[in-house]
Design an enzyme around this catalytic site. Structure first.
Site, PDB file in Angstrom:
ATOM      1  N   PRO A  55       0.819  -1.208   0.000  1.00 52.69           N
ATOM      2  CA  PRO A  55       0.000   0.000   0.000  1.00 52.69           C
ATOM      3  C   PRO A  55       0.857   1.263   0.000  1.00 52.69           C
ATOM      4  O   PRO A  55       1.703   1.453   0.876  1.00 52.69           O
ATOM      5  CB  PRO A  55      -0.804  -0.113   1.300  1.00 52.69           C
ATOM      6  CG  PRO A  55       0.029  -0.978   2.196  1.00 52.69           C
ATOM      7  CD  PRO A  55       0.740  -1.930   1.290  1.00 52.69           C
ATOM      8  N   THR A  56       0.679   2.088  -1.008  1.00 57.32           N
ATOM      9  CA  THR A  56       1.269   3.421  -1.052  1.00 57.32           C
ATOM     10  C   THR A  56       0.185   4.396  -1.476  1.00 57.32           C
ATOM     11  O   THR A  56      -0.735   4.028  -2.215  1.00 57.32           O
ATOM     12  CB  THR A  56       2.447   3.502  -2.049  1.00 57.32           C
ATOM     13  OG1 THR A  56       2.012   3.023  -3.326  1.00 57.32           O
ATOM     14  CG2 THR A  56       3.629   2.663  -1.581  1.00 57.32           C
ATOM     15  N   SER A  66      -4.301   1.291  -0.683  1.00 53.35           N
ATOM     16  CA  SER A  66      -4.088   2.186   0.446  1.00 53.35           C
ATOM     17  C   SER A  66      -5.358   2.946   0.818  1.00 53.35           C
ATOM     18  O   SER A  66      -6.145   3.338  -0.053  1.00 53.35           O
ATOM     19  CB  SER A  66      -2.988   3.194   0.106  1.00 53.35           C
ATOM     20  OG  SER A  66      -2.880   4.197   1.102  1.00 53.35           O
ATOM     21  N   ARG A 103       9.266  13.548   8.236  1.00 49.89           N
ATOM     22  CA  ARG A 103       9.844  13.425   6.900  1.00 49.89           C
ATOM     23  C   ARG A 103      10.321  14.811   6.477  1.00 49.89           C
ATOM     24  O   ARG A 103       9.536  15.661   6.054  1.00 49.89           O
ATOM     25  CB  ARG A 103       8.825  12.826   5.942  1.00 49.89           C
ATOM     26  CG  ARG A 103       8.351  11.452   6.441  1.00 49.89           C
ATOM     27  CD  ARG A 103       7.062  10.993   5.838  1.00 49.89           C
ATOM     28  NE  ARG A 103       6.526   9.850   6.591  1.00 49.89           N
ATOM     29  CZ  ARG A 103       5.333   9.311   6.374  1.00 49.89           C
ATOM     30  NH1 ARG A 103       4.534   9.811   5.438  1.00 49.89           N
ATOM     31  NH2 ARG A 103       4.929   8.292   7.106  1.00 49.89           N
ATOM     32  N   LYS A 120       0.257  -5.192   9.623  1.00 44.25           N
ATOM     33  CA  LYS A 120       1.442  -4.683   8.929  1.00 44.25           C
ATOM     34  C   LYS A 120       2.229  -3.769   9.867  1.00 44.25           C
ATOM     35  O   LYS A 120       1.659  -2.854  10.471  1.00 44.25           O
ATOM     36  CB  LYS A 120       1.015  -3.899   7.688  1.00 44.25           C
ATOM     37  CG  LYS A 120       2.133  -3.240   6.903  1.00 44.25           C
ATOM     38  CD  LYS A 120       1.550  -2.536   5.692  1.00 44.25           C
ATOM     39  CE  LYS A 120       2.616  -1.801   4.887  1.00 44.25           C
ATOM     40  NZ  LYS A 120       3.112  -0.594   5.598  1.00 44.25           N
ATOM     41  N   ASP A 174       7.817  -6.370   3.432  1.00 45.25           N
ATOM     42  CA  ASP A 174       8.062  -5.308   2.462  1.00 45.25           C
ATOM     43  C   ASP A 174       9.283  -4.515   2.885  1.00 45.25           C
ATOM     44  O   ASP A 174       9.806  -4.682   3.981  1.00 45.25           O
ATOM     45  CB  ASP A 174       6.829  -4.417   2.249  1.00 45.25           C
ATOM     46  CG  ASP A 174       6.465  -3.552   3.462  1.00 45.25           C
ATOM     47  OD1 ASP A 174       7.319  -3.310   4.335  1.00 45.25           O
ATOM     48  OD2 ASP A 174       5.303  -3.110   3.529  1.00 45.25           O
ATOM     49  N   GLY A 175       9.777  -3.670   1.980  1.00 44.95           N
ATOM     50  CA  GLY A 175      10.913  -2.819   2.291  1.00 44.95           C
ATOM     51  C   GLY A 175      12.213  -3.272   1.666  1.00 44.95           C
ATOM     52  O   GLY A 175      12.735  -4.329   2.008  1.00 44.95           O
ATOM     53  N   GLY A 188       6.847  -1.249  -2.811  1.00 39.89           N
ATOM     54  CA  GLY A 188       6.167   0.036  -2.669  1.00 39.89           C
ATOM     55  C   GLY A 188       6.661   1.074  -3.651  1.00 39.89           C
ATOM     56  O   GLY A 188       6.045   1.321  -4.685  1.00 39.89           O
ATOM     57  N   ARG A 189       7.824   1.669  -3.393  1.00 41.16           N
ATOM     58  CA  ARG A 189       8.320   2.738  -4.269  1.00 41.16           C
ATOM     59  C   ARG A 189       8.495   2.295  -5.715  1.00 41.16           C
ATOM     60  O   ARG A 189       8.194   3.076  -6.629  1.00 41.16           O
ATOM     61  CB  ARG A 189       9.638   3.294  -3.708  1.00 41.16           C
ATOM     62  CG  ARG A 189       9.460   4.070  -2.394  1.00 41.16           C
ATOM     63  CD  ARG A 189      10.786   4.637  -1.906  1.00 41.16           C
ATOM     64  NE  ARG A 189      10.648   5.376  -0.653  1.00 41.16           N
ATOM     65  CZ  ARG A 189      10.816   4.864   0.558  1.00 41.16           C
ATOM     66  NH1 ARG A 189      11.110   3.560   0.697  1.00 41.16           N
ATOM     67  NH2 ARG A 189      10.679   5.619   1.635  1.00 41.16           N
TER      68      ARG A 189
END
Length: 369
Positions: free
Chosen positions: A77-78, A106, A165, A226, A281-282, A304-305
């Protein structure tokens, strides 16, 4: 120039996206140490390949809670896919369906769940959920996605508050005026919404393990949590009867200084054993990364990205290319490491070796020093 690897899509997206959009997609929390370590951790792990094992037939298929997918790579999910491509999440849904894999939609979508379901009516989808202070909104959203045929509910556990961020703060990031968080359109006055399209303090920071029981009272959908990174929380997930865990640190966008997800995976798998499915993920950037995660016990990984990079390149077609590259690289890595499908099914038995020179598992993983 042909797009050969996921880095090519990353370079394209960085070149062509507006800087504020690129920074939003790329951002990690604080100094971005965890974001970077998600990627670097894979480079510290080595295979011990086997030979002469007849790799003439390679099977990448697996199942998620009983539903078959073509290969063990799904879409994490993004948010805000229209920042990457005009059709946004509708293109994402179509690409996932075309590749026969799972798309976790998402909460922060720029297309409503009804539009996403209509774009790929036969697609396999789960829905990622934040629990909001207004529990009635959460309840309504759960009922909507269940009625639309979503097959799982993914509760994000690592965001009681949004991580810092820095790039978004420097850029004063805001959604363009024509974009909305469509699943909540009409629920709030526009003048009170923040840079992420919803009112400040929208997510309920009081969420705790007892809320799993509340969610179960709302839906028959399986619940996947998650954001798990430790054996203690994995044990609590088992005790509270969820159906799956995604080992995740939110792409390094929440707590900076936590473990890379591939490093956290083993203790979670060891705790859970065969009581539920474990995903990750990641940091996935290559097919060999996928194979390393499978070898260390993940049932499936989610990206994701790279999804956003593929959308930026050519929408649905670009995302299909990203997924096809990972599929092809995974098959090749399996063939060169000579991993048979039957062996792949036994990787949940992996434990950390006490000495780095020891074989990590029957597959053969050398744990880094």
């Amino acid at each position: 120039m042909p797009m050969v690897c996921l880095s090519d899509f990353e370079d394209y997206a960085k070149q062509y996206l507006p800087k504020t959009t690129w920074d939003f997609f790329a951002a990690g929390a604080d100094e971005c140490c965890t974001r970077e370590d998600n990627i670097l951790a894979y480079k510290r792990i080595r295979f011990r390949p086997r030979m002469l094992r007849d790799m003439s037939v390679i099977d990448t298929k697996t199942t998620l809670l009983g539903t078959e997918i073509s290969f063990p790579v799904g879409i994490a999910p993004t948010g805000f896919h229209q920042l990457a491509w005009p059709d946004g999440e509708k293109s994402t849904a179509r690409a996932a369906a075309a590749m026969n894999t799972c798309y976790i939609t998402s909460t922060y979508s720029t297309c409503a769940v009804e539009e996403i379901a209509a774009a790929a009516p036969r697609g396999f989808r789960w829905f990622q959920l934040y629990i909001h202070r207004n529990r009635a909104l959460t309840e309504q959203l759960v009922q909507r996605v269940e009625a639309l045929g979503f097959q799982g509910l993914v509760l994000t556990a690592d965001l009681p508050y949004t991580g810092k961020r820095r790039a978004d703060i420097h850029n004063n990031f805001q959604l363009p005026p024509h974009m909305k968080v469509k699943n909540f359109e009409g629920n709030f006055e526009e003048n009170i919404c923040t840079e992420y399209g919803l009112p400040p303090n929208f997510i309920d920071p009081s969420i705790n393990w007892n809320d799993i029981y509340w969610l179960k009272s709302l839906t028959r959908l399986p619940i996947i949590v998650k954001g798990i990174l430790t054996k203690e929380d994995a044990d609590l997930a088992v005790r509270h009867g969820v159906q799956g865990i995604i080992v995740s640190n939110h792409g390094g966008r929440q707590l900076d200084g936590g473990p890379a997800t591939i490093d956290a995976l083993v203790e979670v798998v060891d705790m859970v054993q065969d009581k539920m499915e474990v995903y990750l993920d990641g940091g996935i950037r290559t097919g060999s990364d996928v194979l390393k995660a499978l070898a260390l016990g993940a049932k499936c990984v989610f990206i994701g990205r790279p999804v956003l990079w593929g959308l930026t390149y050519k929408g649905e077609e670009g995302l299909r290319e990203v997924l096809q590259i990972l599929y092809d690289e995974l098959r090749l890595s399996m063939a060169l490491a000579e991993i048979l499908p039957s062996h792949r099914e036994r990787h949940t038995d992996i434990t950390i070796s006490p000495r780095p020179e020891l074989e990590r598992a029957s597959l053969g993983i050398i744990w880094p020093t």
